[in-house]
Every structure is written in C-alpha cells, then in structure tokens.
Design a protein around this motif. Structure first.
Motif, PDB file in Angstrom:
ATOM      1  N   TYR A  39       0.821  -1.201   0.000  1.00 52.10           N
ATOM      2  CA  TYR A  39       0.000   0.000   0.000  1.00 52.10           C
ATOM      3  C   TYR A  39       0.864   1.265   0.000  1.00 52.10           C
ATOM      4  N   ILE A  42       1.498   2.325  -3.467  1.00 46.75           N
ATOM      5  CA  ILE A  42       0.335   3.003  -4.046  1.00 46.75           C
ATOM      6  C   ILE A  42       0.260   4.446  -3.555  1.00 46.75           C
ATOM      7  N   THR A  43       0.384   4.644  -2.255  1.00 51.64           N
ATOM      8  CA  THR A  43       0.246   6.004  -1.723  1.00 51.64           C
ATOM      9  C   THR A  43       1.382   6.919  -2.183  1.00 51.64           C
ATOM     10  N   ASN A  44       2.571   6.357  -2.365  1.00 54.48           N
ATOM     11  CA  ASN A  44       3.691   7.182  -2.824  1.00 54.48           C
ATOM     12  C   ASN A  44       3.660   7.428  -4.327  1.00 54.48           C
ATOM     13  N   ASN A  45       2.832   6.693  -5.041  1.00 59.84           N
ATOM     14  CA  ASN A  45       2.670   6.866  -6.491  1.00 59.84           C
ATOM     15  C   ASN A  45       1.180   7.011  -6.810  1.00 59.84           C
ATOM     16  N   LYS A  46       0.534   7.865  -6.047  1.00 61.54           N
ATOM     17  CA  LYS A  46      -0.921   8.027  -6.099  1.00 61.54           C
ATOM     18  C   LYS A  46      -1.432   8.392  -7.490  1.00 61.54           C
ATOM     19  N   LYS A  47      -0.741   9.258  -8.185  1.00 56.93           N
ATOM     20  CA  LYS A  47      -1.210   9.662  -9.510  1.00 56.93           C
ATOM     21  C   LYS A  47      -1.243   8.464 -10.457  1.00 56.93           C
ATOM     22  N   TYR A  49      -1.471   5.312  -9.680  1.00 60.62           N
ATOM     23  CA  TYR A  49      -2.537   4.396  -9.248  1.00 60.62           C
ATOM     24  C   TYR A  49      -3.913   4.946  -9.634  1.00 60.62           C
ATOM     25  N   ASP A  50      -4.130   6.214  -9.369  1.00 63.86           N
ATOM     26  CA  ASP A  50      -5.415   6.831  -9.721  1.00 63.86           C
ATOM     27  C   ASP A  50      -5.668   6.764 -11.226  1.00 63.86           C
TER      28      ASP A  50
END
Length: 111
Positions: A39, A42-47, A49-50
């Motif tokens: 996770y 994902i949070t560190n590469n949010k763009k 993932y989004d």
C-alpha cells in the motif's frame, strides 16, 4: 463497422499500455525497494494508481487477465488486485484477501 471495431481495439491497446506504464512506476519506485507494505507503493505513487483506476470497468478485463496469466504473486499482482477492487467498488465480491492471486481466486468464485 470495421472502422469502429478497429478504433475500439486501438483504445484497448492504449489503455493496456497506460496501465503497464503506471504499474511499472508503482512497482519500481527506488525509494520503496525495501518496503514490505504494497500500500505504501500506491500512496507514494498516487497519480499512477489513480490513473489505472480512472480507466474504470474497461480496465478490468486487462487487469484480471494479466493477473491470471502472471506466474508471480508479488507487488505487481497485489496492486492489480487492489485496483480491480477499487474499480469494482460495491460490486467487488471479495472481502478478505492477502495476495493478488488470492483475490483473483476468490473473485472468480464469486462472480
């Protein structure tokens, strides 16, 4: 008619290419090479993932098929399963899972 089919096919390939690029960004972040928590990737590469999730349901067949075809059960597979879960939202039949392959097996049983 042929023109429409060709256009849809090209769009599908474009989505697949974009998803793969985003998966590479998420799974190869050098700052997170020692992290054991997917996770965090994902949070560190949010763009990135989004961007995967933003494709919505048209991305599901590619994500599920790629997950199914993978011989691995690591970070990439976990991210793909998590993206499927987010895309499906309330339609996601899997409530508990620990690995991407575990999510896939439960998803295929629950469809």
């Amino acid at each position: 008619m042929f023109c429409c089919a060709l256009l849809l096919s090209a769009c599908g390939k474009n989505i697949e290419k974009q998803i793969e690029e985003d998966l590479v960004t998420i799974t190869t972040d050098p700052k997170l090479q020692f992290s054991s928590n997917p996770y965090v990737n994902i949070t560190n590469n949010k763009k990135s993932y989004d961007d995967i999730v933003r494709h919505g349901e048209p991305a599901l067949p590619y994500l599920v098929q790629t997950l199914k075809a993978s011989e691995n059960n690591g970070l990439k597979e976990w991210v793909m399963a998590y993206a499927c879960m987010d895309i499906l939202g309330e339609k996601n039949p899997v409530k508990e899972w620990a690995t991407g392959k575990e999510w896939l097996n439960s998803y295929e049983l629950g469809k």
